[in-house]
Scaffold this motif. Structure first.
Motif, mmCIF file in Angstrom:
data_model
loop_
_atom_site.group_PDB
_atom_site.id
_atom_site.type_symbol
_atom_site.label_atom_id
_atom_site.label_comp_id
_atom_site.label_asym_id
_atom_site.label_seq_id
_atom_site.Cartn_x
_atom_site.Cartn_y
_atom_site.Cartn_z
ATOM 1 N N LEU A 1 17.647 35.760 140.160
ATOM 2 C CA LEU A 1 16.187 35.779 140.282
ATOM 3 C C LEU A 1 15.591 36.991 139.571
ATOM 4 O O LEU A 1 14.471 36.933 139.074
ATOM 5 N N LEU A 2 16.322 38.040 139.467
ATOM 6 C CA LEU A 2 15.848 39.214 138.749
ATOM 7 C C LEU A 2 16.145 39.087 137.228
ATOM 8 O O LEU A 2 15.339 39.474 136.402
ATOM 9 N N VAL A 3 17.295 38.545 136.902
ATOM 10 C CA VAL A 3 17.702 38.449 135.508
ATOM 11 C C VAL A 3 16.892 37.368 134.779
ATOM 12 O O VAL A 3 16.474 37.554 133.639
ATOM 13 N N ILE A 4 16.691 36.228 135.423
ATOM 14 C CA ILE A 4 15.986 35.102 134.768
ATOM 15 C C ILE A 4 14.578 35.496 134.355
ATOM 16 O O ILE A 4 14.199 35.279 133.191
ATOM 17 N N PRO A 5 13.715 36.069 135.208
ATOM 18 C CA PRO A 5 12.381 36.448 134.736
ATOM 19 C C PRO A 5 12.429 37.477 133.600
ATOM 20 O O PRO A 5 11.645 37.419 132.654
ATOM 21 N N VAL A 6 13.378 38.402 133.691
ATOM 22 C CA VAL A 6 13.492 39.392 132.625
ATOM 23 C C VAL A 6 13.892 38.700 131.327
ATOM 24 O O VAL A 6 13.346 38.980 130.260
ATOM 25 N N MET A 7 14.826 37.752 131.410
ATOM 26 C CA MET A 7 15.232 37.003 130.213
ATOM 27 C C MET A 7 14.086 36.155 129.672
ATOM 28 O O MET A 7 13.880 36.063 128.457
ATOM 29 N N VAL A 8 13.339 35.531 130.596
ATOM 30 C CA VAL A 8 12.200 34.713 130.164
ATOM 31 C C VAL A 8 11.176 35.600 129.455
ATOM 32 O O VAL A 8 10.647 35.241 128.397
ATOM 33 N N VAL A 9 10.890 36.758 130.019
ATOM 34 C CA VAL A 9 9.934 37.678 129.398
ATOM 35 C C VAL A 9 10.455 38.111 128.025
ATOM 36 O O VAL A 9 9.704 38.139 127.039
ATOM 37 N N LEU A 10 11.739 38.414 127.944
ATOM 38 C CA LEU A 10 12.312 38.805 126.662
ATOM 39 C C LEU A 10 12.252 37.666 125.648
ATOM 40 O O LEU A 10 11.930 37.880 124.473
ATOM 41 N N ILE A 11 12.572 36.459 126.076
ATOM 42 C CA ILE A 11 12.508 35.294 125.178
ATOM 43 C C ILE A 11 11.081 35.069 124.696
ATOM 44 O O ILE A 11 10.838 34.823 123.509
ATOM 45 N N VAL A 12 10.111 35.168 125.626
ATOM 46 C CA VAL A 12 8.700 34.979 125.251
ATOM 47 C C VAL A 12 8.288 36.063 124.254
ATOM 48 O O VAL A 12 7.606 35.783 123.255
ATOM 49 N N LEU A 13 8.708 37.299 124.523
ATOM 50 C CA LEU A 13 8.370 38.384 123.595
ATOM 51 C C LEU A 13 8.999 38.155 122.215
ATOM 52 O O LEU A 13 8.368 38.375 121.185
ATOM 53 N N VAL A 14 10.240 37.690 122.188
ATOM 54 C CA VAL A 14 10.906 37.402 120.913
ATOM 55 C C VAL A 14 10.188 36.267 120.175
ATOM 56 O O VAL A 14 9.982 36.327 118.964
ATOM 57 N N ILE A 15 9.790 35.242 120.923
ATOM 58 C CA ILE A 15 9.063 34.115 120.312
ATOM 59 C C ILE A 15 7.735 34.592 119.731
ATOM 60 O O ILE A 15 7.366 34.254 118.596
ATOM 61 N N ILE A 16 7.003 35.402 120.507
ATOM 62 C CA ILE A 16 5.707 35.915 120.034
ATOM 63 C C ILE A 16 5.914 36.780 118.789
ATOM 64 O O ILE A 16 5.204 36.650 117.784
ATOM 65 N N LEU A 17 6.912 37.671 118.847
ATOM 66 C CA LEU A 17 7.187 38.527 117.706
ATOM 67 C C LEU A 17 7.608 37.706 116.488
ATOM 68 O O LEU A 17 7.134 37.942 115.370
ATOM 69 N N ALA A 18 8.460 36.712 116.694
ATOM 70 C CA ALA A 18 8.895 35.860 115.582
ATOM 71 C C ALA A 18 7.713 35.081 115.006
ATOM 72 O O ALA A 18 7.603 34.919 113.784
ATOM 73 N N ASN A 19 6.833 34.600 115.882
ATOM 74 C CA ASN A 19 5.652 33.855 115.428
ATOM 75 C C ASN A 19 4.753 34.747 114.580
ATOM 76 O O ASN A 19 4.265 34.338 113.523
ATOM 77 N N ARG A 20 4.540 35.981 115.060
ATOM 78 C CA ARG A 20 3.687 36.891 114.290
ATOM 79 C C ARG A 20 4.339 37.242 112.952
ATOM 80 O O ARG A 20 3.678 37.264 111.917
ATOM 81 N N LEU A 21 5.622 37.533 112.991
ATOM 82 C CA LEU A 21 6.312 37.841 111.740
ATOM 83 C C LEU A 21 6.304 36.646 110.798
ATOM 84 O O LEU A 21 6.108 36.792 109.592
ATOM 85 N N ASN A 22 6.490 35.472 111.356
ATOM 86 C CA ASN A 22 6.456 34.256 110.546
ATOM 87 C C ASN A 22 5.066 34.040 109.958
ATOM 88 O O ASN A 22 4.914 33.655 108.805
#
Length: 177
Positions: A31-52
């Protein structure tokens, strides 16, 4: 004796409570790892989208600039082709004009020589007319002073002299025309 620190649970645990504890512990980790991973994945997606997006804009800009350069190169090539054709036409015109000028100068020189020759001939003919007129005048005076009738030979000379006087202006007209 020195004491060692051991972690003892205050409540005695049995297997069932131990399993429950492990299960809760695992779920709590997830429960602690999953939200952190989700936040990290969302941040990576946002960063990749902006870079793209930035990369796409750069690529589109570079593509448009390349098209503009290609268009400008085409226009430059066309302008150079027109310039070469115009230069060739200009050179041909210069050659033609130079040839025409040389021909005109040659004709002018020939005409000048012809005019000079005709003037010399006119001068000679005028001198001949003047000489013939003086000869005619001398013959008239001689006729008046001699008082005698001319024989056939002297009338032949007078006739020849008159013919030269009559034909001389006609000859001049033909030469000048």
């Amino acid at each position: 004796m020195t004491g060692t620190l051991y972690h003892h649970s205050p409540v005695p645990m049995d297997d069932r409570s131990n399993n429950l504890m492990l299960w809760c512990h695992r779920w709590l980790k997830w429960l602690l790892v999953i939200p952190v991973m989700v936040v990290l994945i969302v941040l990576v997606i946002i960063l990749a989208n902006r870079l793209n997006s930035i990369t796409c804009k750069d690529v589109l800009g570079a593509e448009q600039e390349c098209q503009n350069i290609t268009y400008l190169e085409h226009q430059l090539n066309q302008a150079q082709r027109v310039l070469l054709e115009t230069n060739a036409t200009c050179n041909q015109t210069v050659v033609t004009l130079m040839d025409s000028l040389k021909m005109e100068q040659a004709q002018g020189h020939k005409q000048q020589q012809l005019v000079q020759k005709l003037q010399e001939e006119i001068k000679e003919l005028k001198q001949n007319v003047q000489n013939t007129s003086m000869e005619l005048e001398r013959l008239r005076k001689w006729k008046e002073t001699s008082g005698r009738e001319e024989d056939s030979t002297s009338s032949g000379n007078t006739f020849s002299l008159c013919m030269v006087i009559v034909l001389l202006p006609l000859t001049l007209e033909v030469l000048l025309a």
